[in-house]
Scaffold this motif. Structure first.
Motif, PDB file in Angstrom:
ATOM      1  N   GLN A   1      40.546  42.073  26.368  1.00 19.21           N
ATOM      2  CA  GLN A   1      39.846  41.033  25.541  1.00 19.21           C
ATOM      3  C   GLN A   1      38.956  39.957  26.354  1.00 19.21           C
ATOM      4  OE1 GLN A   1      42.160  39.998  22.111  1.00 19.21           O
ATOM      5  NE2 GLN A   1      41.455  41.857  21.089  1.00 19.21           N
ATOM      6  N   ASN A   2      37.771  39.926  25.834  1.00 17.88           N
ATOM      7  CA  ASN A   2      37.143  38.477  26.669  1.00 17.88           C
ATOM      8  C   ASN A   2      37.573  37.423  25.614  1.00 17.88           C
ATOM      9  OD1 ASN A   2      35.872  40.352  28.289  1.00 17.88           O
ATOM     10  ND2 ASN A   2      33.849  39.900  27.614  1.00 17.88           N
ATOM     11  N   VAL A   3      37.590  36.298  26.462  1.00 19.11           N
ATOM     12  CA  VAL A   3      37.797  34.883  25.247  1.00 19.11           C
ATOM     13  C   VAL A   3      36.935  33.926  25.947  1.00 19.11           C
ATOM     14  CG1 VAL A   3      39.814  34.228  26.605  1.00 19.11           C
ATOM     15  CG2 VAL A   3      39.629  33.716  24.339  1.00 19.11           C
ATOM     16  N   THR A   4      36.612  33.007  24.987  1.00 19.37           N
ATOM     17  CA  THR A   4      35.712  31.988  25.213  1.00 19.37           C
ATOM     18  C   THR A   4      36.169  30.694  25.096  1.00 19.37           C
ATOM     19  OG1 THR A   4      33.684  33.332  25.056  1.00 19.37           O
ATOM     20  CG2 THR A   4      33.441  30.679  25.256  1.00 19.37           C
ATOM     21  N   LEU A   5      36.380  29.766  26.194  1.00 18.92           N
ATOM     22  CA  LEU A   5      37.050  28.285  25.751  1.00 18.92           C
ATOM     23  C   LEU A   5      36.046  27.371  25.815  1.00 18.92           C
ATOM     24  CD1 LEU A   5      39.171  30.403  27.334  1.00 18.92           C
ATOM     25  CD2 LEU A   5      39.920  28.172  28.474  1.00 18.92           C
ATOM     26  N   SER A   6      36.075  26.494  24.685  1.00 21.54           N
ATOM     27  CA  SER A   6      35.167  25.528  24.384  1.00 21.54           C
ATOM     28  C   SER A   6      35.441  24.182  25.037  1.00 21.54           C
ATOM     29  CB  SER A   6      35.043  25.288  22.962  1.00 21.54           C
ATOM     30  OG  SER A   6      34.451  24.215  22.777  1.00 21.54           O
TER      31      SER A   6
ATOM     32  N   GLN B   1      27.172  26.717  39.442  1.00 19.44           N
ATOM     33  CA  GLN B   1      27.566  27.435  40.612  1.00 19.44           C
ATOM     34  C   GLN B   1      29.022  27.822  40.732  1.00 19.44           C
ATOM     35  OE1 GLN B   1      26.264  23.924  41.268  1.00 19.44           O
ATOM     36  NE2 GLN B   1      24.286  24.987  41.111  1.00 19.44           N
ATOM     37  N   LYS B   2      29.382  29.049  41.379  1.00 18.89           N
ATOM     38  CA  LYS B   2      30.704  29.442  41.733  1.00 18.89           C
ATOM     39  C   LYS B   2      31.533  28.468  42.335  1.00 18.89           C
ATOM     40  CE  LYS B   2      29.577  34.121  41.177  1.00 18.89           C
ATOM     41  NZ  LYS B   2      29.656  35.670  41.980  1.00 18.89           N
ATOM     42  N   GLY B   3      32.834  28.366  41.781  1.00 15.43           N
ATOM     43  CA  GLY B   3      33.750  27.577  42.483  1.00 15.43           C
ATOM     44  C   GLY B   3      34.623  28.596  43.566  1.00 15.43           C
ATOM     45  N   ASP B   4      35.678  28.252  43.750  1.00 19.47           N
ATOM     46  CA  ASP B   4      36.633  29.063  44.752  1.00 19.47           C
ATOM     47  C   ASP B   4      37.273  30.258  44.069  1.00 19.47           C
ATOM     48  OD1 ASP B   4      37.886  25.761  45.500  1.00 19.47           O
ATOM     49  OD2 ASP B   4      36.353  27.191  46.704  1.00 19.47           O
ATOM     50  N   ILE B   5      37.287  30.406  42.829  1.00 22.63           N
ATOM     51  CA  ILE B   5      37.946  31.374  42.078  1.00 22.63           C
ATOM     52  C   ILE B   5      37.143  31.948  40.884  1.00 22.63           C
ATOM     53  CG2 ILE B   5      40.291  30.797  42.893  1.00 22.63           C
ATOM     54  CD1 ILE B   5      40.838  29.460  40.024  1.00 22.63           C
ATOM     55  N   ALA B   6      35.914  32.294  41.162  1.00 26.54           N
ATOM     56  CA  ALA B   6      34.918  32.537  40.055  1.00 26.54           C
ATOM     57  C   ALA B   6      35.226  33.927  39.588  1.00 26.54           C
ATOM     58  CB  ALA B   6      33.484  32.278  40.510  1.00 26.54           C
ATOM     59  N   GLU B   7      35.847  34.773  40.110  1.00 25.33           N
ATOM     60  CA  GLU B   7      35.883  36.166  39.777  1.00 25.33           C
ATOM     61  C   GLU B   7      36.494  36.354  38.349  1.00 25.33           C
ATOM     62  OE1 GLU B   7      37.536  38.703  42.726  1.00 25.33           O
ATOM     63  OE2 GLU B   7      37.091  40.599  41.694  1.00 25.33           O
ATOM     64  N   GLY B   8      35.882  37.147  37.465  1.00 32.80           N
ATOM     65  CA  GLY B   8      36.685  37.424  36.335  1.00 32.80           C
ATOM     66  C   GLY B   8      36.242  36.235  35.345  1.00 32.80           C
ATOM     67  N   TYR B   9      35.509  35.320  35.648  1.00 30.27           N
ATOM     68  CA  TYR B   9      35.056  34.207  34.681  1.00 30.27           C
ATOM     69  C   TYR B   9      33.534  34.482  34.704  1.00 30.27           C
ATOM     70  CZ  TYR B   9      39.848  32.526  35.606  1.00 30.27           C
ATOM     71  OH  TYR B   9      41.131  32.519  35.692  1.00 30.27           O
ATOM     72  N   SER B  10      32.999  33.833  33.425  1.00 30.76           N
ATOM     73  CA  SER B  10      31.297  33.149  33.362  1.00 30.76           C
ATOM     74  C   SER B  10      31.452  32.171  32.721  1.00 30.76           C
ATOM     75  CB  SER B  10      30.794  34.422  32.856  1.00 30.76           C
ATOM     76  OG  SER B  10      31.216  34.668  31.261  1.00 30.76           O
ATOM     77  N   VAL B  11      30.061  31.475  32.987  1.00 32.39           N
ATOM     78  CA  VAL B  11      29.928  30.232  32.128  1.00 32.39           C
ATOM     79  C   VAL B  11      28.488  30.152  31.759  1.00 32.39           C
ATOM     80  CG1 VAL B  11      31.542  28.847  33.565  1.00 32.39           C
ATOM     81  CG2 VAL B  11      29.406  29.221  34.321  1.00 32.39           C
ATOM     82  N   SER B  12      28.298  29.069  30.895  1.00 30.93           N
ATOM     83  CA  SER B  12      26.708  28.871  30.627  1.00 30.93           C
ATOM     84  C   SER B  12      26.479  27.283  30.456  1.00 30.93           C
ATOM     85  CB  SER B  12      26.250  29.690  29.353  1.00 30.93           C
ATOM     86  OG  SER B  12      27.040  29.010  28.254  1.00 30.93           O
ATOM     87  N   ARG B  13      25.483  26.938  30.743  1.00 31.20           N
ATOM     88  CA  ARG B  13      25.156  25.481  30.301  1.00 31.20           C
ATOM     89  C   ARG B  13      23.672  25.142  29.868  1.00 31.20           C
ATOM     90  NH1 ARG B  13      26.100  20.390  33.256  1.00 31.20           N
ATOM     91  NH2 ARG B  13      26.282  18.825  31.687  1.00 31.20           N
TER      92      ARG B  13
ATOM     93  N   THR C   1      36.825  36.999  31.244  1.00 30.66           N
ATOM     94  CA  THR C   1      36.700  38.265  30.900  1.00 30.66           C
ATOM     95  C   THR C   1      37.805  39.289  31.286  1.00 30.66           C
ATOM     96  OG1 THR C   1      35.715  39.082  33.191  1.00 30.66           O
ATOM     97  CG2 THR C   1      34.301  37.746  31.519  1.00 30.66           C
ATOM     98  N   SER C   2      37.785  40.556  30.663  1.00 36.84           N
ATOM     99  CA  SER C   2      38.773  41.347  30.912  1.00 36.84           C
ATOM    100  C   SER C   2      38.914  41.852  32.164  1.00 36.84           C
ATOM    101  CB  SER C   2      38.570  42.643  30.091  1.00 36.84           C
ATOM    102  OG  SER C   2      37.294  43.240  30.534  1.00 36.84           O
ATOM    103  N   ALA C   3      37.753  41.171  33.309  1.00 36.57           N
ATOM    104  CA  ALA C   3      38.326  41.635  34.657  1.00 36.57           C
ATOM    105  C   ALA C   3      38.839  40.745  35.323  1.00 36.57           C
ATOM    106  CB  ALA C   3      36.689  41.574  35.389  1.00 36.57           C
ATOM    107  N   GLN C   4      39.336  39.534  34.847  1.00 35.98           N
ATOM    108  CA  GLN C   4      40.074  38.735  35.404  1.00 35.98           C
ATOM    109  C   GLN C   4      41.700  39.189  35.428  1.00 35.98           C
ATOM    110  OE1 GLN C   4      42.511  36.262  37.012  1.00 35.98           O
ATOM    111  NE2 GLN C   4      40.399  35.773  37.050  1.00 35.98           N
ATOM    112  N   LYS C   5      41.976  39.375  36.610  1.00 34.92           N
ATOM    113  CA  LYS C   5      43.495  40.198  36.515  1.00 34.92           C
ATOM    114  C   LYS C   5      44.661  39.519  36.079  1.00 34.92           C
ATOM    115  CE  LYS C   5      41.904  43.154  40.429  1.00 34.92           C
ATOM    116  NZ  LYS C   5      40.850  43.656  39.487  1.00 34.92           N
ATOM    117  N   ASN C   6      44.653  38.167  36.405  1.00 33.01           N
ATOM    118  CA  ASN C   6      45.785  37.374  35.929  1.00 33.01           C
ATOM    119  C   ASN C   6      45.671  35.870  34.927  1.00 33.01           C
ATOM    120  OD1 ASN C   6      48.473  36.318  35.740  1.00 33.01           O
ATOM    121  ND2 ASN C   6      48.602  35.570  37.661  1.00 33.01           N
ATOM    122  N   PRO C   7      45.024  36.086  33.782  1.00 23.25           N
ATOM    123  CA  PRO C   7      44.391  35.083  33.299  1.00 23.25           C
ATOM    124  C   PRO C   7      45.039  34.123  32.666  1.00 23.25           C
ATOM    125  CG  PRO C   7      44.220  36.858  31.623  1.00 23.25           C
ATOM    126  CD  PRO C   7      44.842  37.433  33.185  1.00 23.25           C
TER     127      PRO C   7
END
Lengths: 111, 114
Positions: free
Chosen positions: B17-22, B56-68, B79-85
């Motif tokens: 599952q994807n999940v969004t943190l506020s 911009q991406k930081g050092d561990i951006a894979e599996g995460y996304s943001v908006s501003r 996202t579900s692509a993040q292997k160890n969330p």
């Protein structure tokens, strides 16, 4: 890249003085910051040193030696509430708005 | 009172599952950040944003996304692509530029994947 090294854990008794060291390797340098984080809490800013020397803020002081790529946080008159993790941090020299943090030093204050 | 809020404090997610943190701030800061903290570890940068509509991406951006889309808000989607969330996620903000040396942190969201 940037790297910061800190001891993983330090133990001291109430009322004592403790020093937490931080050595850094960066391709450029724009100052060293210190943060405190209690278990499960948010980091809070303690100090910032851009120039060599000692900065004092109450019981806490921070020191920087740019020639040695080294700094430390000095905590005096330790109190139980000082038990926390302490992180040093530097800016990315190519992007002022990006920060790198050390892995943190857990301070245990004993009665 | 000015500050940064994060919600929820605790979040449980099923695998896949994807999940969004506020993350919301009312400090009028231009720069916002997302960090991940694992037990006994330091803070690792996931994404950062220096201004609205830019990040911009930081050092561990894979599996995460943001908006501003707004200055006050910087949500993070795991996202579900993040292997160890499973981790503690911290949002921070600061003024933009060399003169602003302090980052202000929110209380964090502890994410657990079941």
């Amino acid at each position: 890249g940037q790297s910061l090294e800190q001891p993983s854990e330090v133990t001291a008794v109430e009322g004592a003085i403790v020093q937490i060291n931080c050595t850094y390797q960066t391709s450029g340098f724009y100052g060293l910051s210190w943060y405190q984080q209690h278990d499960g809490g948010a980091p809070t800013f303690l100090s910032y040193n851009a120039l060599d020397g000692l900065e004092e803020t109450g019981r806490f002081s921070s020191f920087l030696s740019r020639s040695d790529s080294y700094g430390y946080l000095l905590l005096q008159e330790l109190q139980m509430k000082d038990s926390a993790s302490y992180f040093c941090a530097v800016r990315d020299p190519t992007n002022f708005n990006k920060f790198y943090f050390g892995s943190g030093t857990k301070l245990n204050v004993k009665p | 009172d000015g500050g940064i809020t994060q919600s929820p404090k605790y979040l449980f997610r099923k695998e896949g599952q994807n999940v969004t943190l506020s993350c919301e701030q009312n400090l009028n800061h231009d720069a916002m950040y997302w960090y991940r903290q694992d037990p006994g570890q330091g803070l690792r940068l996931i994404y950062y944003s220096q201004i609205v509509n830019d990040f911009q991406k930081g050092d561990i951006a894979e599996g995460y996304s943001v908006s501003r889309e707004k200055k006050e808000s910087f949500p993070l989607t795991v996202t579900s692509a993040q292997k160890n969330p499973t981790a503690f996620y911290l949002c921070a903000s600061s003024g933009r530029g060399q003169g602003y040396n302090e980052q202000f942190f929110g209380p964090g969201t502890r994410l657990t994947v079941l």
